[in-house]
Write an enzyme that holds these catalytic residues in place. Structure first.
Site, mmCIF file in Angstrom:
data_model
loop_
_atom_site.group_PDB
_atom_site.id
_atom_site.type_symbol
_atom_site.label_atom_id
_atom_site.label_comp_id
_atom_site.label_asym_id
_atom_site.label_seq_id
_atom_site.Cartn_x
_atom_site.Cartn_y
_atom_site.Cartn_z
ATOM 1 N N TYR A 129 0.012 16.288 4.551
ATOM 2 C CA TYR A 129 0.584 15.084 5.427
ATOM 3 C C TYR A 129 0.574 15.582 6.810
ATOM 4 O O TYR A 129 0.976 16.620 7.248
ATOM 5 C CB TYR A 129 2.027 14.862 4.887
ATOM 6 C CG TYR A 129 2.314 13.392 5.007
ATOM 7 C CD1 TYR A 129 1.852 12.436 4.295
ATOM 8 C CD2 TYR A 129 3.408 12.979 6.084
ATOM 9 C CE1 TYR A 129 2.048 11.070 4.553
ATOM 10 C CE2 TYR A 129 3.800 11.912 6.142
ATOM 11 C CZ TYR A 129 3.279 10.941 5.304
ATOM 12 O OH TYR A 129 3.718 9.308 5.833
ATOM 13 N N GLY B 171 -1.655 3.541 0.982
ATOM 14 C CA GLY B 171 -1.288 4.642 0.028
ATOM 15 C C GLY B 171 -2.735 4.695 -0.646
ATOM 16 O O GLY B 171 -3.587 3.954 -0.506
ATOM 17 N N LYS C 35 11.370 5.417 -8.792
ATOM 18 C CA LYS C 35 12.319 6.213 -7.619
ATOM 19 C C LYS C 35 13.373 6.900 -8.032
ATOM 20 O O LYS C 35 14.218 6.543 -8.666
ATOM 21 C CB LYS C 35 12.453 5.091 -6.751
ATOM 22 C CG LYS C 35 12.855 5.589 -5.309
ATOM 23 C CD LYS C 35 12.111 6.285 -4.497
ATOM 24 C CE LYS C 35 10.913 5.458 -4.189
ATOM 25 N NZ LYS C 35 9.683 6.354 -3.585
HETATM 26 P P1 NDP Z 1 6.470 4.399 -5.992
HETATM 27 O O1 NDP Z 1 6.685 5.806 -6.541
HETATM 28 O O2 NDP Z 1 7.703 3.681 -6.098
HETATM 29 O O3 NDP Z 1 5.540 3.909 -6.848
HETATM 30 C C1 NDP Z 1 4.088 4.547 -6.969
HETATM 31 C C2 NDP Z 1 3.290 3.325 -7.849
HETATM 32 O O4 NDP Z 1 1.662 3.896 -7.737
HETATM 33 C C3 NDP Z 1 3.548 2.964 -9.194
HETATM 34 O O5 NDP Z 1 3.605 1.615 -9.008
HETATM 35 C C4 NDP Z 1 2.511 3.362 -9.978
HETATM 36 O O6 NDP Z 1 1.978 2.704 -11.028
HETATM 37 C C5 NDP Z 1 1.193 3.464 -8.924
HETATM 38 N N1 NDP Z 1 0.232 4.569 -9.275
HETATM 39 C C6 NDP Z 1 0.439 5.795 -9.571
HETATM 40 N N2 NDP Z 1 -0.865 6.555 -9.818
HETATM 41 C C7 NDP Z 1 -1.504 5.318 -9.749
HETATM 42 C C8 NDP Z 1 -2.906 5.112 -10.109
HETATM 43 N N3 NDP Z 1 -3.821 6.363 -10.440
HETATM 44 N N4 NDP Z 1 -3.624 4.185 -10.124
HETATM 45 C C9 NDP Z 1 -2.913 2.895 -9.689
HETATM 46 N N5 NDP Z 1 -1.413 2.935 -9.536
HETATM 47 C C10 NDP Z 1 -0.914 4.222 -9.585
HETATM 48 O O7 NDP Z 1 5.855 4.587 -4.722
HETATM 49 P P2 NDP Z 1 6.312 4.151 -3.203
HETATM 50 O O8 NDP Z 1 6.243 2.549 -3.365
HETATM 51 O O9 NDP Z 1 7.340 4.955 -2.704
HETATM 52 O O10 NDP Z 1 4.834 4.359 -2.427
HETATM 53 C C11 NDP Z 1 3.605 3.890 -2.639
HETATM 54 C C12 NDP Z 1 2.561 4.614 -1.851
HETATM 55 O O11 NDP Z 1 2.809 3.915 -0.598
HETATM 56 C C13 NDP Z 1 2.659 5.936 -1.813
HETATM 57 O O12 NDP Z 1 1.356 6.233 -1.680
HETATM 58 C C14 NDP Z 1 3.242 6.157 -0.446
HETATM 59 O O13 NDP Z 1 2.874 7.430 0.042
HETATM 60 C C15 NDP Z 1 2.687 5.028 0.434
HETATM 61 N N6 NDP Z 1 3.646 4.429 1.398
HETATM 62 C C16 NDP Z 1 2.857 4.547 2.650
HETATM 63 C C17 NDP Z 1 3.631 4.247 3.676
HETATM 64 C C18 NDP Z 1 2.735 4.127 4.887
HETATM 65 O O14 NDP Z 1 3.381 3.947 6.197
HETATM 66 N N7 NDP Z 1 1.343 4.468 4.979
HETATM 67 C C19 NDP Z 1 4.895 3.913 3.781
HETATM 68 C C20 NDP Z 1 5.521 3.537 2.288
HETATM 69 C C21 NDP Z 1 4.871 4.257 1.311
HETATM 70 P P3 NDP Z 1 3.095 2.572 -12.298
HETATM 71 O O15 NDP Z 1 4.062 1.507 -11.954
HETATM 72 O O16 NDP Z 1 1.989 1.969 -13.275
HETATM 73 O O17 NDP Z 1 3.354 3.778 -12.567
#
Ligand code: NDP
Length: 352
Positions: free
Chosen positions: A56, A260, A347
């Protein structure tokens, strides 16, 4: 004095192998502009893990301030604290107040902290602890992505993948509040209908699976829903084929915002979308916006908190991992270890 526990790492690597919990003494009567806080709750976000892994771009400085011989970095970027005591020069906070870090890399995976007033932002107790502990990253990102890229008007459509993520759930609710219509792409699962119902209850206009998103036939269904109105914005949490297929749903002059990469696959956009639809593809990083768009953090927090107060943004679905602030190093370590282990099942919020 207070025996504070903090999760730290000396070297990057997988959290389970590089993290340790250490303790250090903090004075119970802070001086000058110092503030003594106790953690109420701290989430495990994907970026916290990436930071520990060393993949990161923004990371905390390593320090020997915790009394270690080799420099270590504290973990965690987001969390809610309760003020225990303040120095005589502190004006913005008093004992009992809630506050959150004013910037990233604070090191929130700890029981207590002693820090300068300027590194904390007061947060009023009009929202729940869960909301306050997770307000700065996910809902704030959703709000910024929906408002900073396209001038969306009530009735306009946006599409997103990772619809079940915390960011996605916030985007659904904020979108609804702004009068927007949304299509959320989620991964298929046995109890899909349950998830569809849940997201619909949050305000999702439509929820579709990755298979629907990949199907050419399904495009007709989407055209029926939107009645020809172009989808103007796509929020990409996932990357890979999912993202390519989502981009194909966009109308002319739309923007694809990537924030993401949950699939760990790159973003691949069909060239014709750039040429014939004048697609714009951009990235979003809330951390950079703090300095890139001055005032954005404060304005966003204000807007998001108001939506929470008004009930437009409901409590985030979190799993609590309880631990006592007076717990031993082992106990505090165990709590974060459990939260990390379960972080793929929704979460996790460590609660002191
Ligand atoms: P969560 O842990 O709440 O959710 C993760 C999500 O990713 C779940 O819905 C999960 O799906 C999905 N997922 C995981 N693996 C896969 C895959 N292989 N294919 C498709 N979907 C997948 O995460 P957050 O909401 O906390 O964060 C989500 C993303 O956003 C992260 O990558 C985080 O780093 C990024 N982020 C970026 C920010 C920025 O400023 N750029 C700010 C905030 C977050 P399922 O429900 O099916 O398990």
């Amino acid at each position: 004095s207070i025996k504070a526990k903090v999760l730290v790492y000396a070297q990057h690597g997988q959290p389970e192998s590089v993290l340790k919990c250490i303790s250090h003494e903090l004075p119970s009567s802070p001086q000058g502009s110092d503030v003594l806080v106790q953690t109420i709750a701290s989430p495990v976000n994907p970026s916290d893990i990436n930071q520990i892994q060393g993949v990161y771009p923004s990371k905390p400085d390593k320090t020997t301030a915790f009394g270690t011989s080799e420099p270590v970095a504290p973990c965690g970027n987001e969390g809610l604290f309760k003020v225990l005591a303040v120095g005589n020069k502190v004006t913005s906070l008093k004992a009992g107040d809630w506050c959150i870090p004013s910037n990233v890399n604070f090191g929130t995976w700890r029981s207590h902290a002693l820090t300068d007033e300027s590194s904390l932002l007061k947060i009023s107790k009009t929202i729940t602890e869960e909301q306050a502990a997770t307000i700065s990253v996910n809902p704030s990102s959703a709000y910024q992505m929906l408002t900073m890229f396209e001038d969306l008007k009530p009735g306009d459509w946006f599409i997103q993948n990772g619809g079940n993520s915390q960011v996605g759930r916030a985007a659904i609710q904020i979108g609804k509040k702004l009068g927007l219509q949304s299509i959320s792409i989620v991964r298929n699962r046995d109890n899909l209908q349950e998830l569809v119902d849940e997201l619909t209850a949050l305000g999702a206009t439509k929820v579709i699976t990755e298979e629907d998103n990949a199907s050419r036939e399904f495009g007709k269904t989407i055209a029926e829903w939107t009645k020809g109105s172009p989808i103007k914005l796509a929020l990409n949490c996932v990357g890979g084929e999912n993202c390519s297929n989502m981009a194909r749903k966009l109308g002319k002059d739309a923007t694809l915002v990537s924030y993401g990469a949950m699939s760990m696959k790159p973003v691949m956009i069909p060239t014709q979308l750039f040429i014939f639809k004048n697609l714009t593809a951009k990235g979003f990083w809330i951390t950079a916006n703090v300095t890139r768009v001055p005032g954005s953090k404060e304005n966003t927090l204000k807007a998001v908190q108001k939506m929470m107060e008004d009930g437009d943004l409901v409590d985030v679905k979190v799993t609590h991992v309880p631990v006592s602030a007076d717990g031993s190093e082992e106990e505090v370590f165990k709590a974060f270890e459990t939260a990390l282990t379960n972080s793929k099942q929704g979460k996790q919020l460590v609660r002191f």
